[in-house]
Design an enzyme around this catalytic site. Sequence first.
Site, PDB file in Angstrom:
ATOM      1  CB  SER A 179     -74.943 -81.472 -48.821  1.00  0.00           C
ATOM      2  OG  SER A 179     -75.501 -80.137 -48.395  1.00  0.00           O
ATOM      3  CB  SER A 180     -71.411 -77.951 -46.305  1.00  0.00           C
ATOM      4  OG  SER A 180     -70.304 -78.709 -46.666  1.00  0.00           O
ATOM      5  NE  ARG A 229     -76.254 -83.176 -51.890  1.00  0.00           N
ATOM      6  CZ  ARG A 229     -75.680 -81.579 -52.026  1.00  0.00           C
ATOM      7  NH1 ARG A 229     -76.410 -80.434 -52.053  1.00  0.00           N
ATOM      8  NH2 ARG A 229     -74.196 -81.677 -52.089  1.00  0.00           N
ATOM      9  CG  ASN A 277     -72.852 -76.351 -55.737  1.00  0.00           C
ATOM     10  OD1 ASN A 277     -72.538 -76.110 -54.821  1.00  0.00           O
ATOM     11  ND2 ASN A 277     -71.998 -76.919 -56.826  1.00  0.00           N
ATOM     12  CB  THR A 298     -77.090 -72.957 -50.987  1.00  0.00           C
ATOM     13  OG1 THR A 298     -76.317 -73.924 -51.704  1.00  0.00           O
ATOM     14  CG2 THR A 298     -77.835 -73.586 -49.741  1.00  0.00           C
TER      15      THR A 298
HETATM   16  O1  DON Z   1     -74.524 -78.780 -50.785  1.00  0.00           O
HETATM   17  C1  DON Z   1     -73.801 -77.940 -50.415  1.00  0.00           C
HETATM   18  O2  DON Z   1     -73.151 -78.165 -49.608  1.00  0.00           O
HETATM   19  C2  DON Z   1     -73.443 -76.956 -51.500  1.00  0.00           C
HETATM   20  N1  DON Z   1     -73.931 -77.475 -52.774  1.00  0.00           N
HETATM   21  C3  DON Z   1     -74.130 -75.697 -50.868  1.00  0.00           C
HETATM   22  C4  DON Z   1     -73.751 -74.554 -51.888  1.00  0.00           C
HETATM   23  C5  DON Z   1     -74.045 -73.093 -51.351  1.00  0.00           C
HETATM   24  O3  DON Z   1     -74.338 -72.901 -50.165  1.00  0.00           O
HETATM   25  C6  DON Z   1     -73.740 -71.960 -52.318  1.00  0.00           C
HETATM   26  N2  DON Z   1     -74.266 -70.862 -51.596  1.00  0.00           N
HETATM   27  N3  DON Z   1     -73.586 -69.874 -51.498  1.00  0.00           N
END
Ligand code: DON
Length: 565
Positions: free
Chosen positions: A446-447, A99, A395, A375
């Site tokens: 993060s998710s 990350r 992101n 993502t």
């Molecule tokens: O880490 C995270 O949870 C976010 N930065 C994820 C971003 C994401 O999934 C964008 N895509 N649609």
Amino acid sequence: MRLTRTCLLVVIASALASSPALAASKAPVRAEHGMVGSTEANASQAGVAILQQGGNAIDAAVAVGFALAVTHPSAGNLGGGGLMVIRFADGRTTSIDYREVAPARAFRDMYLDAAGNVVPERSLVGPLAAGVPGSVAGLAYVHKKYGKLPWKDVVAPAIALAENGVVLTDAMANSLRAAQKLLGRFPESTRIFLNGGALFSRGDRLVQPDLARTLRAIAEHGADGFYKGPVADLIVAEMQRTGGLISKDDLAAYTPVERETVRGTYRGHDIISMPPVSSGGIALIQTLNILEGFALGTFGAHSSKSVHHIAEATRRVYADRSEWLGDPSFFKVPMSGLTSKKYAEALRATIDPQHATLSTAVKPGAPRQYESDQTTHYSVIDAEGIAVSTTTTINGGYGNGQTVTGAGFLLNNEMDDFSAKPGVPNMFGVIGGVANEVQPGKRMLSSMTPTIIAKDGKPFLVVGSPGGSRIITTVLQVVLNVIDYGMDVQEAVDAPRFHHQWLPDELRIERRGFPVDVVKALEALGHKVTAQGDMGDVHAIWVNPKTGMRYGASDPRLDGRTIGY
Ligand code: DON
């Protein structure tokens, strides 16, 4: 027509009406030995080629990661970060956290103006949105420790794709065009990704010589080729020219962290997922623990009864997420409490089968008392049975929009995953507090939920997705579709999705796929149902427990491809 819905920044509503997501399922891709599923065909092919050269699933995953950095610039990246979960053939598991981190000069209120209000866009666009990238360090670390093939071999496919170029599909060209507003703000991004302003069309070839040079430096010098020397100099020059914070010291100090996976069980399956700094693994296990007490299989897939119980579970889980999850090096996350079956029982008891609970009546719980203490996702399995589940991100679609001049890659806007101010939602509408406030050197919550499920000691399902805060519920539903509702992996990936994240208090459903009477029944239970666009882009591999045959499914919502051999 399918359009890339890489993230909120590049959503094109008109494209969604004709997405084939809910059309009748095709059969999953089937293969005996190895399999790679990713959002872009050239990248999946690069991974399979590495497997066929004798590489293991880790080598293939690294090759896919670099290839996506070339062929899927909206999310594949050198300038972002990722999370990887591995299950070895002997059942050992591990995870790599690469990350992004907040630069040393970052501080808690950096996204607030003098009056204490969040400054629009500051955490989303341009230099201050970028965290120190982790991808190259993470991929180099995991390859060195667990890969088999020489480093140069796994970086090579990406270099070839950057040098020779990729022919843009309709989806890729549309995705780039849709990002014009963001990318057009930065001359270098305009030059490379908007064809100097003329825009790209389907069939054009995207050749990326600067990126190829950066990749060559990485192939030659490993992570040092990125974090030190000419590429690092270009990153720092970009920051200095545009008012960013990332310094030479930040780059030199970046280190990936290998962490124990977070583990749970669900109806006789072992759940192996990503621990903090992701909220994903914990939230997935917590939700499954709550749902284990309901006979979802008898409720029926996508019935109002099923959707209600699942939404009520995630409503409670996301409330906890807002309070209890953050970088474990800065905040003590009550991991065992959150994932304890007893705590889930207590939460389950608060669910009313006949009425939606108002989110204002749900507060983060008290898991400590249960303590014993855009993502993109790709899934890989090799012939030996090593499984790798990786989600990687800058992101938002095309990150902060800013390409490092001369180095050919976009930077992330991951700083928006921090809580800019307690209670103020980020781009995914989730809120946070102290646990996830900005601090120098800290990782933003993060998710991302790269997950592997095992059954009877063997790999069973490799799964993950993008989608911001919707990642957790997307992965959850694929798992439930397979385990509770008996769908094959392609059906499980195709099936319509829904999402409840506590706040805002709405039950979001995909625009197509939910019959009107189900929606009406959910509204009668007290849910505020909103029909919106597609959610997620899953690439999942299911292994038949009896035959060992691999069955793969890429999400019909986008343009991905699963390839096996
Ligand atoms: O880490 C995270 O949870 C976010 N930065 C994820 C971003 C994401 O999934 C964008 N895509 N649609």
